[in-house]
Scaffold this motif. Structure first.
Motif, PDB file in Angstrom:
ATOM      1  N   LEU A   1       0.843  -1.207   0.000  1.00  0.00           N
ATOM      2  CA  LEU A   1       0.000   0.000   0.000  1.00  0.00           C
ATOM      3  C   LEU A   1       0.872   1.249   0.000  1.00  0.00           C
ATOM      4  O   LEU A   1       0.560   2.255  -0.640  1.00  0.00           O
ATOM      5  CB  LEU A   1      -0.916   0.022   1.234  1.00  0.00           C
ATOM      6  CG  LEU A   1      -1.835  -1.166   1.480  1.00  0.00           C
ATOM      7  CD1 LEU A   1      -2.512  -1.059   2.842  1.00  0.00           C
ATOM      8  CD2 LEU A   1      -2.904  -1.241   0.387  1.00  0.00           C
TER       9      LEU A   1
ATOM     10  N   THR B   1     -12.371   6.335  17.154  1.00  0.00           N
ATOM     11  CA  THR B   1     -13.070   5.637  16.082  1.00  0.00           C
ATOM     12  C   THR B   1     -12.262   4.427  15.626  1.00  0.00           C
ATOM     13  O   THR B   1     -11.044   4.527  15.445  1.00  0.00           O
ATOM     14  CB  THR B   1     -13.290   6.581  14.877  1.00  0.00           C
ATOM     15  OG1 THR B   1     -14.046   7.704  15.321  1.00  0.00           O
ATOM     16  CG2 THR B   1     -14.027   5.895  13.737  1.00  0.00           C
TER      17      THR B   1
ATOM     18  N   LEU C   1     -11.771   1.905  12.541  1.00  0.00           N
ATOM     19  CA  LEU C   1     -12.114   1.692  11.125  1.00  0.00           C
ATOM     20  C   LEU C   1     -12.151   0.181  10.911  1.00  0.00           C
ATOM     21  O   LEU C   1     -11.110  -0.477  10.829  1.00  0.00           O
ATOM     22  CB  LEU C   1     -11.082   2.365  10.220  1.00  0.00           C
ATOM     23  CG  LEU C   1     -10.972   3.894  10.371  1.00  0.00           C
ATOM     24  CD1 LEU C   1      -9.939   4.461   9.408  1.00  0.00           C
ATOM     25  CD2 LEU C   1     -12.323   4.569  10.137  1.00  0.00           C
TER      26      LEU C   1
ATOM     27  N   SER D   1     -12.704  -3.190   9.019  1.00  0.00           N
ATOM     28  CA  SER D   1     -12.650  -3.750   7.657  1.00  0.00           C
ATOM     29  C   SER D   1     -11.870  -5.061   7.715  1.00  0.00           C
ATOM     30  O   SER D   1     -11.151  -5.333   8.679  1.00  0.00           O
ATOM     31  CB  SER D   1     -11.966  -2.783   6.685  1.00  0.00           C
ATOM     32  OG  SER D   1     -10.641  -2.575   7.062  1.00  0.00           O
TER      33      SER D   1
ATOM     34  N   THR E   1      -9.315  -7.764   5.506  1.00  0.00           N
ATOM     35  CA  THR E   1      -8.389  -7.837   4.377  1.00  0.00           C
ATOM     36  C   THR E   1      -8.110  -9.287   4.021  1.00  0.00           C
ATOM     37  O   THR E   1      -7.970 -10.125   4.914  1.00  0.00           O
ATOM     38  CB  THR E   1      -7.061  -7.141   4.739  1.00  0.00           C
ATOM     39  OG1 THR E   1      -7.332  -5.786   5.017  1.00  0.00           O
ATOM     40  CG2 THR E   1      -6.064  -7.198   3.607  1.00  0.00           C
TER      41      THR E   1
ATOM     42  N   THR F   1      -0.394   5.770   4.400  1.00  0.00           N
ATOM     43  CA  THR F   1      -0.876   4.453   4.835  1.00  0.00           C
ATOM     44  C   THR F   1      -0.891   4.422   6.359  1.00  0.00           C
ATOM     45  O   THR F   1       0.079   4.832   7.005  1.00  0.00           O
ATOM     46  CB  THR F   1       0.056   3.337   4.301  1.00  0.00           C
ATOM     47  OG1 THR F   1       0.105   3.438   2.874  1.00  0.00           O
ATOM     48  CG2 THR F   1      -0.471   1.960   4.677  1.00  0.00           C
TER      49      THR F   1
ATOM     50  N   TYR G   1      -1.570   1.892   9.734  1.00  0.00           N
ATOM     51  CA  TYR G   1      -1.372   0.462   9.949  1.00  0.00           C
ATOM     52  C   TYR G   1      -2.261  -0.138  11.030  1.00  0.00           C
ATOM     53  O   TYR G   1      -2.525   0.505  12.054  1.00  0.00           O
ATOM     54  CB  TYR G   1       0.108   0.203  10.283  1.00  0.00           C
ATOM     55  CG  TYR G   1       0.982   0.543   9.107  1.00  0.00           C
ATOM     56  CD1 TYR G   1       1.224  -0.393   8.109  1.00  0.00           C
ATOM     57  CD2 TYR G   1       1.506   1.819   8.950  1.00  0.00           C
ATOM     58  CE1 TYR G   1       1.993  -0.075   7.004  1.00  0.00           C
ATOM     59  CE2 TYR G   1       2.280   2.151   7.842  1.00  0.00           C
ATOM     60  CZ  TYR G   1       2.514   1.193   6.872  1.00  0.00           C
ATOM     61  OH  TYR G   1       3.249   1.520   5.772  1.00  0.00           O
ATOM     62  N   ALA G   2      -2.667  -1.370  10.764  1.00  0.00           N
ATOM     63  CA  ALA G   2      -3.497  -2.117  11.720  1.00  0.00           C
ATOM     64  C   ALA G   2      -2.767  -2.210  13.062  1.00  0.00           C
ATOM     65  O   ALA G   2      -1.549  -2.389  13.092  1.00  0.00           O
ATOM     66  CB  ALA G   2      -3.764  -3.517  11.176  1.00  0.00           C
ATOM     67  N   GLY G   3      -3.521  -2.077  14.122  1.00  0.00           N
ATOM     68  CA  GLY G   3      -2.944  -2.243  15.451  1.00  0.00           C
ATOM     69  C   GLY G   3      -2.391  -0.969  16.057  1.00  0.00           C
ATOM     70  O   GLY G   3      -2.127  -0.901  17.251  1.00  0.00           O
ATOM     71  N   GLN G   4      -2.193   0.080  15.244  1.00  0.00           N
ATOM     72  CA  GLN G   4      -1.672   1.344  15.777  1.00  0.00           C
ATOM     73  C   GLN G   4      -2.817   2.261  16.183  1.00  0.00           C
ATOM     74  O   GLN G   4      -3.894   2.220  15.588  1.00  0.00           O
ATOM     75  CB  GLN G   4      -0.827   2.070  14.726  1.00  0.00           C
ATOM     76  CG  GLN G   4       0.420   1.347  14.283  1.00  0.00           C
ATOM     77  CD  GLN G   4       1.420   1.211  15.408  1.00  0.00           C
ATOM     78  OE1 GLN G   4       1.811   2.169  16.043  1.00  0.00           O
ATOM     79  NE2 GLN G   4       1.813  -0.026  15.684  1.00  0.00           N
TER      80      GLN G   4
ATOM     81  N   LYS H   1      -8.207   4.084  15.201  1.00  0.00           N
ATOM     82  CA  LYS H   1      -7.355   2.910  15.009  1.00  0.00           C
ATOM     83  C   LYS H   1      -7.970   2.063  13.901  1.00  0.00           C
ATOM     84  O   LYS H   1      -9.120   2.314  13.500  1.00  0.00           O
ATOM     85  CB  LYS H   1      -7.204   2.116  16.310  1.00  0.00           C
ATOM     86  CG  LYS H   1      -8.489   1.687  16.949  1.00  0.00           C
ATOM     87  CD  LYS H   1      -8.218   1.049  18.311  1.00  0.00           C
ATOM     88  CE  LYS H   1      -9.532   0.676  18.984  1.00  0.00           C
ATOM     89  NZ  LYS H   1      -9.345   0.086  20.288  1.00  0.00           N
ATOM     90  N   LEU H   2      -7.217   1.102  13.408  1.00  0.00           N
ATOM     91  CA  LEU H   2      -7.687   0.343  12.250  1.00  0.00           C
ATOM     92  C   LEU H   2      -7.615  -1.164  12.493  1.00  0.00           C
ATOM     93  O   LEU H   2      -6.661  -1.641  13.113  1.00  0.00           O
ATOM     94  CB  LEU H   2      -6.840   0.656  11.012  1.00  0.00           C
ATOM     95  CG  LEU H   2      -6.670   2.113  10.611  1.00  0.00           C
ATOM     96  CD1 LEU H   2      -5.378   2.666  11.177  1.00  0.00           C
ATOM     97  CD2 LEU H   2      -6.638   2.251   9.102  1.00  0.00           C
ATOM     98  N   GLU H   3      -8.615  -1.858  11.983  1.00  0.00           N
ATOM     99  CA  GLU H   3      -8.568  -3.326  12.043  1.00  0.00           C
ATOM    100  C   GLU H   3      -7.672  -3.868  10.937  1.00  0.00           C
ATOM    101  O   GLU H   3      -7.076  -4.928  11.083  1.00  0.00           O
ATOM    102  CB  GLU H   3      -9.981  -3.897  11.885  1.00  0.00           C
ATOM    103  CG  GLU H   3     -10.816  -3.739  13.136  1.00  0.00           C
ATOM    104  CD  GLU H   3     -12.170  -4.427  13.009  1.00  0.00           C
ATOM    105  OE1 GLU H   3     -12.824  -4.568  14.047  1.00  0.00           O
ATOM    106  OE2 GLU H   3     -12.586  -4.801  11.892  1.00  0.00           O
ATOM    107  N   ALA H   4      -7.622  -3.168   9.822  1.00  0.00           N
ATOM    108  CA  ALA H   4      -6.746  -3.576   8.712  1.00  0.00           C
ATOM    109  C   ALA H   4      -6.035  -2.329   8.185  1.00  0.00           C
ATOM    110  O   ALA H   4      -6.608  -1.235   8.190  1.00  0.00           O
ATOM    111  CB  ALA H   4      -7.575  -4.213   7.596  1.00  0.00           C
ATOM    112  N   SER H   5      -4.802  -2.487   7.764  1.00  0.00           N
ATOM    113  CA  SER H   5      -4.044  -1.336   7.253  1.00  0.00           C
ATOM    114  C   SER H   5      -4.727  -0.760   6.013  1.00  0.00           C
ATOM    115  O   SER H   5      -5.284  -1.507   5.202  1.00  0.00           O
ATOM    116  CB  SER H   5      -2.617  -1.768   6.902  1.00  0.00           C
ATOM    117  OG  SER H   5      -2.001  -2.329   8.036  1.00  0.00           O
ATOM    118  N   GLN H   6      -4.684   0.544   5.890  1.00  0.00           N
ATOM    119  CA  GLN H   6      -5.376   1.220   4.788  1.00  0.00           C
ATOM    120  C   GLN H   6      -4.581   2.430   4.336  1.00  0.00           C
ATOM    121  O   GLN H   6      -3.974   3.108   5.161  1.00  0.00           O
ATOM    122  CB  GLN H   6      -6.750   1.761   5.232  1.00  0.00           C
ATOM    123  CG  GLN H   6      -7.690   0.760   5.824  1.00  0.00           C
ATOM    124  CD  GLN H   6      -8.368  -0.107   4.766  1.00  0.00           C
ATOM    125  OE1 GLN H   6      -8.266   0.186   3.561  1.00  0.00           O
ATOM    126  NE2 GLN H   6      -9.040  -1.158   5.193  1.00  0.00           N
TER     127      GLN H   6
END
Lengths: 310, 149
Positions: free
Chosen positions: A226, A279, A281, A283, A285, B62, B64-67, B109-114
């Motif tokens: 990415l 929040t 996010l 999703s 993968t 980008t 990252y997941a977990g951060q 925070k994110l469950e999957a990197s985006q």
């Protein structure tokens, strides 16, 4: 025939405006070293309608790579352990004499510094700060790394928050120095050096018997697909620079391997915790990568990184 | 003729403004904006520019997941409010600060990197004045280790 007085008058106006601009520029340099100003209010300009329209169509675009500090935090969060043998030895500093090698290794050493400090490796933290300082000095980054920074680091060696803050400030001072002095190519090279070092450490921390489908470190390595777009965008902004051209070739070699990895992501659903206001996010993968591709990626990263450090 | 001289002055000032502005922007980001990131740690990246009211900017990064992340948009006092949105790569809106009273920070925070896009716009000042206000706008990112560690 009456052009001479007009010319004189024009020169006078130009000289006055030049003086104003130089004074303004110098005073901002002063503020840079003293850091005494808390707010910035730039003078408003009275400009004609056409100029107003032109300004309104201008759009700033930034591409942001993970900083060395973020890279180290991602590694730790993904379950990385500390292994000093993977870092670029500080004794190598004398090898780097060109702007390109110093910039690459400023990024590499700053990543090593961040990695060591996150794992509370006090002596390595001091050593890598010294190595980073030498690279910065070689690149002429005055004030980016203060003379007393190593002393500040030693004085606070058991206070991780202060150490993180010092490292963060060092990274910011270096990158902003390049920006201020129109040396964006070097700024990009520093970031790419740090990014490659993060990949090198991560790929070497994944054991040969690791389950590639259920390994957080492997997931973070794959995530760099990415980031690859951002790396290219940053490099392409400086593609006329010879050093950047060589790095684009390296990144293209990496891209050819990353292209073999398939990533698909579901729609992102933002969910906010009313109590913490954070929040998430949400999703999912899906990743598809063969062990052979991973092996190729690891080997290529090693070749590129060794090319930068040896 | 007077107009020509005025144009010369304006062009000279515009030519030198970026040098003064960039330096001031760094100082502004360091002294004012960075403090607002606490308890998150500033990642060290410097993204700042002089923007004029009505002007917009975008940042691609980008996450990252977990951060745990904090985005902080910091504009100098002279500027009008700054609108900002966080978008995914298909430009679906994930956050819009207009729904949060123009808050200049967002924690997530994110469950999957985006890869996400931070899109911001300095609101246009009210009235029909031709006087445009410019100021420093910085986009800073804070990161935090998980509390469970």
């Amino acid at each position: 025939m009456n052009s001479t007085p007009v010319l004189r008058k024009a020169i006078k106006y130009f000289a006055i405006s030049l003086s104003i601009a130089v004074i303004s520029s110098c005073s901002s340099d002063k503020s840079k070293t003293s850091d005494s100003d808390d707010t910035v209010t730039l003078d408003s300009l009275e400009i004609n309608e056409q100029l107003i329209q032109d300004v309104k169509t201008v759009k700033e675009i930034f591409y942001s790579l993970p900083s060395p500090l973020e890279t180290a935090m991602i590694l730790k969060q993904a379950g990385a352990k500390y292994n000093e043998e993977l870092l670029n030895p500080v004794d190598n500093v004398s090898r780097y004499v060109t702007n390109k090698s110093m910039a690459l290794n400023l990024g590499i050493y700053t990543t090593d510094l961040s990695y060591a400090s996150l794992f509370d490796q006090t002596q390595a933290t001091i050593n890598y700060m010294n190595a980073s300082k030498k690279m910065a000095e070689g690149l002429g980054i005055l004030n980016a790394i203060d003379e007393d920074i190593v002393e500040r680091l030693e004085a606070n060696i058991n206070n991780r928050d202060v150490i993180m803050d010092i490292i963060s400030e060092t990274i910011m001072n270096s990158s902003s120095f390049f920006e201020e002095n129109d040396r964006q190519a070097l700024s990009t090279i520093v970031l790419v050096g740090g990014w490659v070092e993060g990949l090198y450490i991560a790929t070497n921390l994944v054991g040969s018997d690791a389950d590639l489908e259920n390994n957080e470190l492997v997931n973070r390595i794959i995530d760099q697909k990415l980031t690859l777009t951002t790396v290219f965008n940053l490099l392409n902004q400086n593609q006329d620079n010879e050093d950047v051209k060589n790095i684009i070739t390296n990144v293209n070699e990496l891209k050819a391997i990353f292209d073999k990895i398939e990533i698909s992501t579901s729609k992102i659903e933002p969910v906010t915790d009313e109590e913490t206001k954070v929040t998430t996010l949400k999703s999912k993968t899906k990743i598809s990568m063969s062990p052979k591709t991973y092996s190729e990626l690891k080997d290529k990263i090693k070749v590129i990184r060794n090319n930068y450090t040896l | 003729m007077k107009k020509i001289f005025q144009v010369i002055i304006i062009l000279t000032l515009i030519a030198f403004l970026p040098f003064a502005g960039k330096s001031q922007c760094k100082s502004f980001a360091k002294k004012v904006c960075k403090l607002e990131l606490s308890p998150y740690i500033h990642d060290g990246n410097f993204n700042a520019a002089i923007l004029t009211e009505g002007e917009d900017a975008e940042l691609y990064k980008t996450f990252y997941a977990g951060q745990n992340y904090r985005i902080y948009i910091c504009g100098s006092d002279a500027l009008p409010e700054i609108e900002f949105q966080v978008l995914d790569v298909n430009r679906n809106v994930l956050y819009d600060n207009r729904k949060s009273n123009y808050s200049n920070l967002w924690d997530f925070k994110l469950e999957a990197s985006q890869q996400l896009i931070i899109s911001l716009r300095v609101k246009s000042g009210e009235g029909e004045s031709e006087e445009l206000i410019s100021g420093c706008v910085a986009i800073l990112f804070g990161i935090k280790e998980n509390a469970s560690e």
